[in-house]
Design a protein around this motif. Structure first.
Motif, PDB file in Angstrom:
ATOM      1  N   ASN A  46     -23.130  22.248  15.219  1.00 27.53           N
ATOM      2  CA  ASN A  46     -22.327  21.064  14.871  1.00 27.53           C
ATOM      3  C   ASN A  46     -21.053  20.984  15.713  1.00 27.53           C
ATOM      4  OD1 ASN A  46     -21.417  23.354  13.514  1.00 27.53           O
ATOM      5  ND2 ASN A  46     -20.535  22.198  11.818  1.00 27.53           N
ATOM      6  N   LEU A  47     -21.005  21.754  16.779  1.00 26.49           N
ATOM      7  CA  LEU A  47     -19.889  21.684  17.724  1.00 26.49           C
ATOM      8  C   LEU A  47     -20.373  20.973  18.986  1.00 26.49           C
ATOM      9  CD1 LEU A  47     -16.969  22.522  18.524  1.00 26.49           C
ATOM     10  CD2 LEU A  47     -17.926  24.644  19.426  1.00 26.49           C
ATOM     11  N   HIS A  48     -19.661  19.908  19.328  1.00 25.51           N
ATOM     12  CA  HIS A  48     -20.075  19.102  20.478  1.00 25.51           C
ATOM     13  C   HIS A  48     -18.906  18.957  21.445  1.00 25.51           C
ATOM     14  CE1 HIS A  48     -23.487  18.177  17.963  1.00 25.51           C
ATOM     15  NE2 HIS A  48     -22.688  17.679  17.043  1.00 25.51           N
ATOM     16  N   ALA A  49     -19.050  19.513  22.619  1.00 26.11           N
ATOM     17  CA  ALA A  49     -18.042  19.324  23.658  1.00 26.11           C
ATOM     18  C   ALA A  49     -18.426  18.106  24.499  1.00 26.11           C
ATOM     19  CB  ALA A  49     -17.957  20.565  24.542  1.00 26.11           C
ATOM     20  N   ILE A  50     -17.425  17.392  24.924  1.00 25.71           N
ATOM     21  CA  ILE A  50     -17.639  16.289  25.865  1.00 25.71           C
ATOM     22  C   ILE A  50     -16.677  16.549  27.023  1.00 25.71           C
ATOM     23  CG2 ILE A  50     -17.572  13.790  26.192  1.00 25.71           C
ATOM     24  CD1 ILE A  50     -17.477  13.839  22.921  1.00 25.71           C
ATOM     25  N   VAL A  51     -17.220  16.597  28.220  1.00 22.95           N
ATOM     26  CA  VAL A  51     -16.362  16.812  29.389  1.00 22.95           C
ATOM     27  C   VAL A  51     -16.125  15.475  30.080  1.00 22.95           C
ATOM     28  CG1 VAL A  51     -16.038  18.017  31.575  1.00 22.95           C
ATOM     29  CG2 VAL A  51     -17.262  19.145  29.697  1.00 22.95           C
ATOM     30  N   ASP A  52     -14.870  15.125  30.193  1.00 25.24           N
ATOM     31  CA  ASP A  52     -14.483  13.918  30.927  1.00 25.24           C
ATOM     32  C   ASP A  52     -14.466  14.292  32.407  1.00 25.24           C
ATOM     33  OD1 ASP A  52     -13.331  11.680  31.981  1.00 25.24           O
ATOM     34  OD2 ASP A  52     -11.466  11.797  30.842  1.00 25.24           O
ATOM     35  N   TYR A  53     -15.644  14.144  33.034  1.00 26.05           N
ATOM     36  CA  TYR A  53     -15.828  14.677  34.390  1.00 26.05           C
ATOM     37  C   TYR A  53     -15.452  13.574  35.391  1.00 26.05           C
ATOM     38  CZ  TYR A  53     -18.054  17.864  37.798  1.00 26.05           C
ATOM     39  OH  TYR A  53     -18.313  18.734  38.829  1.00 26.05           O
ATOM     40  N   ASN A  54     -14.136  13.427  35.589  1.00 24.75           N
ATOM     41  CA  ASN A  54     -13.675  12.366  36.501  1.00 24.75           C
ATOM     42  C   ASN A  54     -13.466  12.880  37.930  1.00 24.75           C
ATOM     43  OD1 ASN A  54     -11.081  13.570  36.541  1.00 24.75           O
ATOM     44  ND2 ASN A  54     -10.425  12.387  34.752  1.00 24.75           N
ATOM     45  N   LYS A  55     -13.754  14.158  38.113  1.00 34.30           N
ATOM     46  CA  LYS A  55     -13.823  14.769  39.458  1.00 34.30           C
ATOM     47  C   LYS A  55     -12.466  15.018  40.127  1.00 34.30           C
ATOM     48  CE  LYS A  55     -18.343  13.909  39.084  1.00 34.30           C
ATOM     49  NZ  LYS A  55     -18.347  13.060  37.863  1.00 34.30           N
ATOM     50  N   TYR A  56     -11.380  14.759  39.398  1.00 32.21           N
ATOM     51  CA  TYR A  56     -10.072  15.037  39.997  1.00 32.21           C
ATOM     52  C   TYR A  56      -9.212  15.850  39.036  1.00 32.21           C
ATOM     53  CZ  TYR A  56     -10.974  11.847  43.825  1.00 32.21           C
ATOM     54  OH  TYR A  56     -11.515  11.255  44.938  1.00 32.21           O
ATOM     55  N   GLN A  57      -8.439  16.755  39.599  1.00 29.53           N
ATOM     56  CA  GLN A  57      -7.409  17.425  38.825  1.00 29.53           C
ATOM     57  C   GLN A  57      -6.059  17.068  39.427  1.00 29.53           C
ATOM     58  OE1 GLN A  57      -9.322  21.387  40.418  1.00 29.53           O
ATOM     59  NE2 GLN A  57      -7.418  21.906  39.356  1.00 29.53           N
ATOM     60  N   GLU A  58      -4.995  17.649  38.892  1.00 29.89           N
ATOM     61  CA  GLU A  58      -3.656  17.184  39.253  1.00 29.89           C
ATOM     62  C   GLU A  58      -3.441  17.090  40.755  1.00 29.89           C
ATOM     63  OE1 GLU A  58      -0.491  17.875  36.845  1.00 29.89           O
ATOM     64  OE2 GLU A  58       0.873  17.031  38.321  1.00 29.89           O
ATOM     65  N   THR A  59      -3.842  18.136  41.491  1.00 31.63           N
ATOM     66  CA  THR A  59      -3.465  18.178  42.904  1.00 31.63           C
ATOM     67  C   THR A  59      -4.569  17.736  43.853  1.00 31.63           C
ATOM     68  OG1 THR A  59      -4.081  20.501  43.053  1.00 31.63           O
ATOM     69  CG2 THR A  59      -1.803  20.043  42.496  1.00 31.63           C
ATOM     70  N   GLY A  60      -5.710  17.318  43.319  1.00 26.56           N
ATOM     71  CA  GLY A  60      -6.737  16.844  44.237  1.00 26.56           C
ATOM     72  C   GLY A  60      -8.126  16.869  43.633  1.00 26.56           C
ATOM     73  N   PRO A  61      -9.128  16.630  44.483  1.00 31.07           N
ATOM     74  CA  PRO A  61     -10.516  16.647  44.004  1.00 31.07           C
ATOM     75  C   PRO A  61     -10.881  18.039  43.489  1.00 31.07           C
ATOM     76  CG  PRO A  61     -10.360  15.801  46.268  1.00 31.07           C
ATOM     77  CD  PRO A  61      -9.019  16.346  45.914  1.00 31.07           C
ATOM     78  N   ILE A  62     -11.592  18.068  42.384  1.00 28.66           N
ATOM     79  CA  ILE A  62     -12.018  19.342  41.784  1.00 28.66           C
ATOM     80  C   ILE A  62     -12.802  20.165  42.806  1.00 28.66           C
ATOM     81  CG2 ILE A  62     -13.534  20.354  40.042  1.00 28.66           C
ATOM     82  CD1 ILE A  62     -11.624  19.087  38.353  1.00 28.66           C
ATOM     83  N   SER A  63     -13.687  19.486  43.525  1.00 27.39           N
ATOM     84  CA  SER A  63     -14.577  20.207  44.454  1.00 27.39           C
ATOM     85  C   SER A  63     -13.767  20.892  45.550  1.00 27.39           C
ATOM     86  CB  SER A  63     -15.582  19.242  45.068  1.00 27.39           C
ATOM     87  OG  SER A  63     -14.887  18.187  45.727  1.00 27.39           O
ATOM     88  N   ARG A  64     -12.609  20.334  45.875  1.00 23.96           N
ATOM     89  CA  ARG A  64     -11.773  20.929  46.907  1.00 23.96           C
ATOM     90  C   ARG A  64     -10.847  21.998  46.335  1.00 23.96           C
ATOM     91  NH1 ARG A  64      -7.445  16.997  49.393  1.00 23.96           N
ATOM     92  NH2 ARG A  64      -6.160  17.898  47.744  1.00 23.96           N
ATOM     93  N   GLU A  65     -10.298  21.736  45.142  1.00 23.77           N
ATOM     94  CA  GLU A  65      -9.271  22.627  44.602  1.00 23.77           C
ATOM     95  C   GLU A  65      -9.868  23.868  43.926  1.00 23.77           C
ATOM     96  OE1 GLU A  65      -6.284  22.066  45.510  1.00 23.77           O
ATOM     97  OE2 GLU A  65      -6.741  20.084  46.332  1.00 23.77           O
ATOM     98  N   MET A  66     -10.842  23.644  43.042  1.00 25.41           N
ATOM     99  CA  MET A  66     -11.511  24.761  42.350  1.00 25.41           C
ATOM    100  C   MET A  66     -12.802  24.227  41.755  1.00 25.41           C
ATOM    101  SD  MET A  66     -11.631  27.907  41.670  1.00 25.41           S
ATOM    102  CE  MET A  66     -10.034  28.359  42.346  1.00 25.41           C
ATOM    103  N   ALA A  67     -13.850  24.408  42.505  1.00 25.31           N
ATOM    104  CA  ALA A  67     -15.116  23.746  42.176  1.00 25.31           C
ATOM    105  C   ALA A  67     -15.697  24.229  40.852  1.00 25.31           C
ATOM    106  CB  ALA A  67     -16.120  23.984  43.302  1.00 25.31           C
ATOM    107  N   LEU A  68     -16.295  23.301  40.110  1.00 22.54           N
ATOM    108  CA  LEU A  68     -16.972  23.633  38.849  1.00 22.54           C
ATOM    109  C   LEU A  68     -18.475  23.785  39.036  1.00 22.54           C
ATOM    110  CD1 LEU A  68     -15.161  21.128  36.449  1.00 22.54           C
ATOM    111  CD2 LEU A  68     -14.868  23.615  36.526  1.00 22.54           C
ATOM    112  N   GLU A  69     -18.998  23.153  40.064  1.00 27.21           N
ATOM    113  CA  GLU A  69     -20.453  23.181  40.266  1.00 27.21           C
ATOM    114  C   GLU A  69     -20.918  24.581  40.676  1.00 27.21           C
ATOM    115  OE1 GLU A  69     -22.386  20.853  39.461  1.00 27.21           O
ATOM    116  OE2 GLU A  69     -20.950  19.223  39.173  1.00 27.21           O
ATOM    117  N   PRO A  70     -22.111  24.981  40.267  1.00 27.91           N
ATOM    118  CA  PRO A  70     -23.062  24.221  39.439  1.00 27.91           C
ATOM    119  C   PRO A  70     -22.649  24.237  37.966  1.00 27.91           C
ATOM    120  CG  PRO A  70     -23.977  26.363  40.014  1.00 27.91           C
ATOM    121  CD  PRO A  70     -22.647  26.289  40.673  1.00 27.91           C
ATOM    122  N   PHE A  71     -22.212  23.097  37.510  1.00 32.64           N
ATOM    123  CA  PHE A  71     -21.542  22.985  36.210  1.00 32.64           C
ATOM    124  C   PHE A  71     -22.542  23.060  35.045  1.00 32.64           C
ATOM    125  CE2 PHE A  71     -18.389  20.227  33.642  1.00 32.64           C
ATOM    126  CZ  PHE A  71     -17.644  21.335  33.279  1.00 32.64           C
TER     127      PHE A  71
END
Lengths: 278, 322
Positions: free
Chosen positions: A176-201
């Protein structure tokens, strides 16, 4: 009011989402600070949860023990939460315009205990999923069957605590625990993939024992459908990876991730309003 | 000489065992109390509850950040969580979580930080909580309790449950002799106990240093110095009244704590004394240093935490009165 109506009018929800975007714009522009782009990226997710028949809640009895919980773990999207809670009837819309001002309960990041409907103090990223697991375990002890929804930022998923909680939630079979990730691909200082990649997420979540779904995080009908679907998952927690656009709804904010931690100028706000009303 | 022997105090079992008993007792009395463990229940002795009430005991593994927030979530559901681990692991791994999810949220959660001080001994400085009280000092909504003997540990655990809001409770691996009758002692949060009367100097201690202060008072009595001894079992809110009375009536104050002097009990007492009734003060505690592995008694001696050290500090404070 308990929102359980299944015959939802998607067009009405789209209009509601538009109104939330305008509220977020007005709140952060008046406060001359805040995180409008992070708030706009999760508007449809919150709309689906609160007005799409997913969450069970009573604004008149905000701490109703059987309520479903919503924890805004990405606390910097507080304006989105405040706009939605006001529309749901938890408190007066007048309060929205006091965001970030002294003597206001509408703090820059959510503070538990100041406003009805705000379940947790968040703003240091990484804590919400653990809090949600605490609500799950508490519900079990209390013999209640509510569901707990936690909205995570994508950058937030770089925090070790998220994975501590992920491991524990699977261990406790918190279905009954449901996480939702708001995967907008950017963090404060830049693109997630450039700053600290999550994939393979997806593989990471699966490896931690979670059921994973993906969805277009701006498609309200699809969100409602997947939020209903994960309620059927048994024996493991579930995460919805919601693909979103940071700053969604305002073209020049979508195109510029540096809007993360700043409000629009009055001139920019006027242009944004025009776009949002189109 | 055994701790408390000079003062005629009876030996007791280790404080962590007393905590385990006390925790089990409040779990029996109050079905809302739940226990969260960071996989150290056999060391903190929170495991007493695991055996008696398995459904109210959660081992969250070696993940203190998650541990603290899961506890906060349970508190939000109306339970009274005891979040338990070594103080150094809780505070150093999960300070952010203690700050937001408990302190700033003013949640009704209780945190047991065991292995406070240096008397855990042989496991060495990585495990020792020598800065715990300073760090909890930075969490302004936390009540801070440091029991000094078995009776006060029992009372402190019950007081923590009765108090609505965040409570930090310090526990230790070491045995502390009986200061009070075995089943009873006065224990009101924020109200220190005067455990020995005296008019020449006041020694204010917490935890193990209360017994040591009583030993020191016995040494000083042989020299004709009558020391008042105060058990400062609550470090926040601090009992200003008892401190000011001690300054006025005895004219000199020594503080004694098994903790860094920087940011500890003594510095907070000094602030009160300086702003009300300034008198000569001396401070017994750890200088700015980490310690090492060793037998607890050897460590206390090497790092300046003995009855003799307290007595010497008291002589200095008394001399400074003139």
């Amino acid at each position: 009011m308990t929102v359980t109506d299944q015959s939802v009018d998607i067009n009405a929800l789209k209009e509601l989402a538009r109104s939330f975007r305008l509220d977020i714009l007005d709140m952060t522009t008046k406060a001359a600070s805040g995180h409008p782009s992070s708030s706009w990226s999760c508007v449809e997710i919150l709309t689906a949860l609160y007005f799409g028949g997913i969450l069970r809640y009573h604004p008149d009895d905000p701490w109703w023990p059987e309520r479903d919980r919503f924890i805004m773990s990405k606390g910097h999207a507080a304006p989105a939460l405040y706009a939605v809670l006001a529309a749901a009837g938890y408190f007066s819309r007048d309060l929205l315009w006091t965001l970030r001002q002294v003597d206001s309960p509408v703090q820059g990041h959510p503070i538990q205990g100041l406003l009805p409907g705000v379940e947790a103090t968040t703003g240091s990223l990484g804590q919400g999923l653990s809090l949600g697991l605490g609500h799950v375990l508490g519900g079990r002890l209390n013999g209640l069957t509510y569901r707990v929804y936690v909205l995570l930022g994508d950058g937030e998923c770089q925090a070790g605590q998220v994975w501590e909680a992920a491991m524990a939630a699977a261990h406790f079979k918190a279905d009954n625990l449901h996480a939702i990730v708001d995967y907008n691909k950017y963090q404060e200082t830049g693109p997630i993939s450039r700053e600290m990649a999550l994939e393979p997420f997806i593989e990471k979540w699966r490896g931690f024992g979670w059921h994973v779904e993906e969805v277009d995080g701006h498609d309200i009908a699809a969100l409602i459908e997947v939020l209903q679907a994960v309620q059927q998952v048994q024996g493991q927690p579930s995460v919805i990876i919601a693909h979103t656009v940071k700053g969604k709804g305002v073209s020049f904010v979508e195109a510029d991730y540096t809007f993360h931690g700043r409000a629009l100028t009055p001139e920019q706000a006027a242009r944004a309003r025009e776009e949002l009303l189109r | 000489m055994r701790l408390g022997e000079r003062a005629g105090l009876k030996p007791a079992k280790p404080m962590r065992d007393v905590f385990g008993d006390a925790l089990l007792e409040v779990c029996r009395r109050n079905p809302r109390v739940v226990v969260l463990d960071g996989d150290l229940g056999n060391s903190t002795k929170a495991e007493t509850v695991r055996h008696a009430f398995p459904e109210r005991f959660f081992n969250l593994g070696i993940a203190e950040s998650n541990l603290v927030c899961v506890g906060a979530g349970l508190a939000a559901c109306g339970f009274i969580p005891f979040i338990t681990s070594f103080s150094s692991f809780l505070l150093c791994n999960a300070y952010d979580q203690l700050r937001l999810a408990i302190a700033l949220s003013n949640i009704n959660a209780k945190v047991l930080g065991s292995h406070g001080g240096i008397t855990l001994g042989k496991d060495g400085p990585t495990q020792m909580g020598i800065e715990d009280l300073a760090l909890v000092g930075g969490l302004p909504t936390f009540v801070m309790l440091v029991p000094s003997d078995p009776a006060s540990m029992h009372k402190a655990v019950q007081a923590a449950v009765d108090h609505v809001g965040p409570v930090w409770l310090r526990s230790s691996r070491v045995a502390m002799p009986h200061i009070y009758p075995e089943d009873d002692c006065p224990f009101t949060i924020g109200k220190a106990n005067v455990v020995r009367q005296g008019s020449d100097v006041t020694i204010i201690g917490c935890g193990i240093m209360v017994a040591m202060a009583l030993d020191a008072a016995a040494i000083l009595a042989e020299e004709g110095i009558q020391a008042r001894v105060v058990d400062m079992h609550t470090l926040r809110p601090m009992d200003k009244e008892t401190i000011v009375a001690a300054a006025r009536e005895t004219g000199a104050i020594v503080t004694a704590e098994e903790h860094l002097l920087t940011g500890g009990m003594g510095s907070n007492i000094a602030r009160i004394v300086a702003s009300t009734h300034p008198v000569p003060m001396r401070f017994v505690g750890l200088a700015d240093t980490y310690t090492e592995s060793g037998d607890p008694e050897d460590l206390l001696r090497k790092y300046g935490l003995t009855a003799e050290h307290i007595a010497a500090a008291a002589r200095e404070a008394v001399a400074a009165k003139r």
